[in-house]
Structures are given as structure tokens and as C-alpha cells.
Design an enzyme around this catalytic site. Structure first.
Site, short mmCIF file in Angstrom:
data_model
loop_
_atom_site.label_atom_id
_atom_site.label_comp_id
_atom_site.label_asym_id
_atom_site.label_seq_id
_atom_site.Cartn_x
_atom_site.Cartn_y
_atom_site.Cartn_z
N GLU A 1 -9.40 6.61 4.21
CA GLU A 1 -8.75 6.78 2.92
C GLU A 1 -9.68 6.60 1.73
O GLU A 1 -10.55 5.73 1.74
CB GLU A 1 -7.61 5.76 2.77
CG GLU A 1 -6.52 5.93 3.81
CD GLU A 1 -5.41 4.92 3.72
OE1 GLU A 1 -4.31 5.25 4.19
OE2 GLU A 1 -5.62 3.81 3.18
N CYS B 1 0.86 -1.19 0.00
CA CYS B 1 0.00 0.00 0.00
C CYS B 1 0.89 1.23 0.00
O CYS B 1 2.09 1.14 0.22
CB CYS B 1 -0.85 0.07 1.26
SG CYS B 1 -1.93 -1.31 1.56
#
Length: 184
Positions: free
Chosen positions: A117, A68
Site C-alpha cells: 500500500e 485504517c
């Protein structure tokens, strides 16, 4: 990585409204910010899972997607993916494909730290031999999507919440072959 790695802050519509140091945004009251998730697939259709380093601020020691990251201000997603693949796994990513462009989540880890997010999801391939950064990756394994589905069903707490949310959507989007051995 830079000591002052910056992330892009977003409003509720996903529009950039500023930037902040990455080290300061993952708190008990994390602002919405831009990120990405990437799943690496090998030639037999297996997915690379990584176990987060015990040094990670959020969800240390849990299994998650391949890697990520956060694109910096003005940085294209593909460039951020290339940067993080090299930093976390020591490999070059290629054949990068956006598969879940609108993924968004909010989750709270056991210490109270919040992830919040807008996190488009990509799949990619790699060249080279994995050479994980121990500050990022404690362990790794190639696993078939079918075995991952079973593991998520039986031991969801062993995995990051974003993996648990993204994986069914990846299957629904036909972004991962359910059977290993299928050409991905």
C-alpha cells in the site's frame, strides 16, 4: 459497507491506474493500492490502539493503529476517514491532519497474504463515545506514546507491521507527544 467496496490500484510511481474490488486485492500477490492509516489522539495525548477482529483477513487479533481503510475511486481521504471512523468505531473524526503523506509499505502476514500500500498517515480527534464494530475491532485501549514505544520494542509481534513502521516516523515528525499528559 458495500459488498463491492472498490480500491484504487497504483503504479510504482503512485499514479492511479485502475480499480478493483477490495475483497480481491489482498492475496498472495497483492497489487499496489491506495490506503490510509489514522491515529486518534485524546486530550491528554494518548493514542487509541485497536486489536483487529479475529475475523479480519490479514493480521487478525493483532494490535494496530486506531483504524485504517481505503479511499474509494474519486473519494477524498478526509471523506474516507470519516466513513471508516464511523464504520469501525462508531464515532465522528475531526481535526484530521495529514502527518506522513508519503508512507508506503509491503508486508506479508503469517498466512502469506500481502499488504502492498501507498498509505498516507493521519492523526485526528473524535467526538462521541466509542462503539466499535466487532467485525473490525476485538478490543481497544488508550495508551501513551511512551508506553507504546516500550511495547513495540519488547513485543513487536503483537502489533501490525504498519504500526511498527509508522510509529517511529510519527514521533520523528512530532505528530504524537511522547509523554502522555502533553497537549496533543
Amino acid at each position: 459497507m458495500n459488498a463491492t467496496e472498490m480500491v484504487v490500484l497504483l503504479d510504482d510511481a503512485g499514479t492511479p491506474i485502475g480499480e478493483a474490488p477490495k475483497a480481491g486485492v489482498h492475496t498472495l500477490d497483492t497489487p499496489l493500492h491506495l490506503a490510509f492509516s489514522c491515529y486518534l489522539i485524546n486530550d491528554v495525548g494518548e493514542v487509541l490502539l485497536t486489536r483487529r477482529s479475529p475475523e479480519k483477513k490479514t493480521w487478525p487479533g493483532v494490535w494496530t493503529n486506531s483504524f485504517c481503510g481505503h479511499p474509494g475511486p474519486g473519494e477524498e481521504f478526509e471523506d474516507a476517514i470519516l466513513r471508516r471512523a464511523q464504520f469501525e468505531l462508531g464515532v465522528d473524526a475531526n481535526k484530521i491532519e495529514l502527518v506522513l503523506p508519503h508512507f508506503r509499505y509491503r508486508a506479508i502476514d503469517p498466512t502469506g497474504i500481502v499488504e502492498n500500500e501507498v498509505c498516507p498517515v493521519y492523526v485526528a480527534r473524535i467526538t462521541g463515545v466509542l462503539n466499535p464494530n466487532p467485525a473490525e475491532v476485538a478490543d481497544w485501549a488508550w495508551i501513551s506514546p511512551a508506553l507504546l514505544a516500550d511495547a513495540l520494542e519488547h513485543t513487536p509481534s503483537a502489533f501490525s507491521p504498519w504500526l511498527g513502521l509508522q510509529f517511529p516516523q510519527l514521533l520523528e515528525a512530532n505528530a504524537l507527544p511522547l509523554q502522555a499528559g502533553a497537549e496533543a
